[in-house]
Design a protein around this motif. Sequence first.
Motif, mmCIF file in Angstrom:
data_model
loop_
_atom_site.group_PDB
_atom_site.id
_atom_site.type_symbol
_atom_site.label_atom_id
_atom_site.label_comp_id
_atom_site.label_asym_id
_atom_site.label_seq_id
_atom_site.Cartn_x
_atom_site.Cartn_y
_atom_site.Cartn_z
ATOM 1 N N ALA A 41 0.718 -1.050 0.044
ATOM 2 C CA ALA A 41 -0.031 -0.122 -0.003
ATOM 3 C C ALA A 41 0.973 1.264 -0.201
ATOM 4 C CB ALA A 41 -0.923 0.095 1.256
ATOM 5 N N ALA A 42 1.842 1.422 0.830
ATOM 6 C CA ALA A 42 2.822 2.310 0.851
ATOM 7 C C ALA A 42 3.496 2.525 -0.395
ATOM 8 C CB ALA A 42 3.838 2.235 1.901
ATOM 9 N N THR A 43 3.940 1.549 -1.162
ATOM 10 C CA THR A 43 4.416 1.878 -2.405
ATOM 11 C C THR A 43 3.445 2.194 -3.463
ATOM 12 O OG1 THR A 43 5.959 -0.030 -1.829
ATOM 13 C CG2 THR A 43 5.896 0.746 -4.068
ATOM 14 N N ARG A 47 3.884 5.860 -5.220
ATOM 15 C CA ARG A 47 4.282 5.678 -6.740
ATOM 16 C C ARG A 47 3.166 6.417 -7.550
ATOM 17 N NH1 ARG A 47 6.518 6.533 -10.755
ATOM 18 N NH2 ARG A 47 7.791 5.295 -11.972
ATOM 19 N N LEU A 48 1.904 6.296 -7.175
ATOM 20 C CA LEU A 48 0.896 6.524 -8.052
ATOM 21 C C LEU A 48 -0.003 7.674 -7.598
ATOM 22 C CD1 LEU A 48 -0.316 2.937 -8.833
ATOM 23 C CD2 LEU A 48 1.216 4.385 -10.196
ATOM 24 N N PHE A 49 0.101 8.015 -6.211
ATOM 25 C CA PHE A 49 -0.800 9.033 -5.717
ATOM 26 C C PHE A 49 -0.294 10.055 -5.000
ATOM 27 C CE2 PHE A 49 -3.264 4.860 -6.231
ATOM 28 C CZ PHE A 49 -4.330 5.261 -6.942
ATOM 29 N N GLY A 50 1.047 10.134 -4.920
ATOM 30 C CA GLY A 50 1.739 11.088 -4.393
ATOM 31 C C GLY A 50 1.813 11.220 -2.971
ATOM 32 N N LEU A 51 2.010 9.969 -2.185
ATOM 33 C CA LEU A 51 2.167 10.205 -0.891
ATOM 34 C C LEU A 51 3.419 10.732 -0.529
ATOM 35 C CD1 LEU A 51 0.982 9.134 1.961
ATOM 36 C CD2 LEU A 51 2.377 6.921 1.594
ATOM 37 N N ALA A 52 3.621 11.666 0.472
ATOM 38 C CA ALA A 52 4.630 12.161 0.864
ATOM 39 C C ALA A 52 5.597 11.282 1.147
ATOM 40 C CB ALA A 52 4.582 13.122 2.184
ATOM 41 N N THR A 53 6.987 11.358 0.815
ATOM 42 C CA THR A 53 8.093 10.330 0.804
ATOM 43 C C THR A 53 8.126 10.255 2.511
ATOM 44 O OG1 THR A 53 9.203 11.020 -1.027
ATOM 45 C CG2 THR A 53 10.717 9.706 0.303
ATOM 46 N N LEU A 186 17.502 9.207 -20.518
ATOM 47 C CA LEU A 186 17.478 8.539 -19.316
ATOM 48 C C LEU A 186 16.031 8.581 -18.829
ATOM 49 C CD1 LEU A 186 21.111 9.397 -18.197
ATOM 50 C CD2 LEU A 186 20.487 7.372 -19.102
ATOM 51 N N ARG A 187 15.037 9.433 -19.328
ATOM 52 C CA ARG A 187 13.716 9.453 -18.831
ATOM 53 C C ARG A 187 13.693 10.214 -17.772
ATOM 54 N NH1 ARG A 187 10.388 5.893 -21.445
ATOM 55 N NH2 ARG A 187 11.214 4.327 -22.681
ATOM 56 N N MET A 188 14.663 11.331 -17.476
ATOM 57 C CA MET A 188 14.493 12.304 -16.465
ATOM 58 C C MET A 188 13.800 13.447 -17.017
ATOM 59 S SD MET A 188 18.455 12.345 -14.997
ATOM 60 C CE MET A 188 19.326 10.779 -14.506
ATOM 61 N N GLN A 189 13.157 14.222 -15.958
ATOM 62 C CA GLN A 189 12.482 15.554 -16.135
ATOM 63 C C GLN A 189 13.260 16.738 -16.098
ATOM 64 O OE1 GLN A 189 8.894 15.803 -13.712
ATOM 65 N NE2 GLN A 189 8.155 17.536 -14.739
ATOM 66 N N VAL A 190 13.393 17.020 -17.146
ATOM 67 C CA VAL A 190 14.155 18.458 -17.225
ATOM 68 C C VAL A 190 13.335 19.644 -16.937
ATOM 69 C CG1 VAL A 190 15.434 19.925 -18.670
ATOM 70 C CG2 VAL A 190 15.739 17.385 -19.062
ATOM 71 N N VAL A 191 13.839 20.266 -15.838
ATOM 72 C CA VAL A 191 12.881 21.415 -15.244
ATOM 73 C C VAL A 191 13.687 22.725 -15.606
ATOM 74 C CG1 VAL A 191 11.984 20.138 -13.576
ATOM 75 C CG2 VAL A 191 14.194 21.349 -12.882
ATOM 76 N N LEU A 212 12.326 3.362 -10.265
ATOM 77 C CA LEU A 212 11.148 2.741 -11.200
ATOM 78 C C LEU A 212 9.947 2.205 -10.172
ATOM 79 C CD1 LEU A 212 10.149 1.806 -13.790
ATOM 80 C CD2 LEU A 212 11.878 -0.492 -13.414
ATOM 81 N N VAL A 213 10.550 1.780 -9.157
ATOM 82 C CA VAL A 213 9.550 0.841 -8.300
ATOM 83 C C VAL A 213 8.991 1.674 -7.342
ATOM 84 C CG1 VAL A 213 9.173 -1.235 -6.789
ATOM 85 C CG2 VAL A 213 10.850 -1.444 -8.754
#
Length: 289
Positions: A41-43, A47-53, A186-191, A212-213
């Motif tokens: 659930a935490a993963t 990963r999908l719903f933006g739970l705080a790290t 490399l699939r990084m998001q350039v900001v 990834l995971v």
Amino acid sequence: CIRDRQRVDLGQMAFGFSQRRLRVSRWAMQVAGYSLILIIAATALHRLFGLATPVALNLYLLAFCGAALAILLASYALWIIWRSGARGLGSAMVAMVLAGAILMWPVSMLPTVQRLPNINDVSTDTDNPPPFEALARLRPSGSNPVGYQSAFAAAQTKAYPDLRTLVVQRNAGETVTLVAQALRKLRMQVVREDAPEQRSGVGYVEASDRTLVFGFYDDVVVRVARRGRGALVDVRSASRFGQHDLGANAARVRRVLTALVERIQATVPEKRSRRPRRNRGSNQRSNGG
């Protein structure tokens, strides 16, 4: 009658003792199952719903504690089953295997933790590391400091002596473009992608990388400095959360440098505009004619 009554009482006590131990086995299996569900659930939430790290990390810690508790309960149940022959062997064994598999995740990291330095920020230039600007504003509260910790320099140099400034035989403006292309590959998001300034000759590219995971965010900044007809490239990678990066940032810097070199080798240098030279002989002939 008294003996018969005593036998009945002893039988009831043995039956209750057996049932009580059976409940311990079930408790162990339930705690182990809840720990696994908590990790999943935490993963998914992170990963999908933006739970705080920080919340996700605390949930992982709670799941590891639950797995350790499940092992203790299962061990206690197995000891009672071996002594009294009570039921519940299957539940205790399932709990032991499941909880052991959960704990294998952090346990497997111990050799890496002991072998690599306890740092979370790596740069090819430890004396003057590239700064974060755009990513510094995007970092959430409670994350690691944006500035490079000088205490990391000695440990990094000892553990990763191969991380050095890259010398590129391309002009700085073209190199900034190639760096941005390599990061996107490399699939990084350039900001941030700033071309070199006219006076300083320094340009920057910033990007965020996500595992990834589990979906943990890490930050990357690349500095391109003009050097004659070429350029100097420095790469910095830093974790947003956590004290020990397990070597992830050093590996990311290597990937960025490798991708940049591959991109350079796959492209042709930009042609520089040159003023056409006059031919004195032709001018004289044209004037004379």
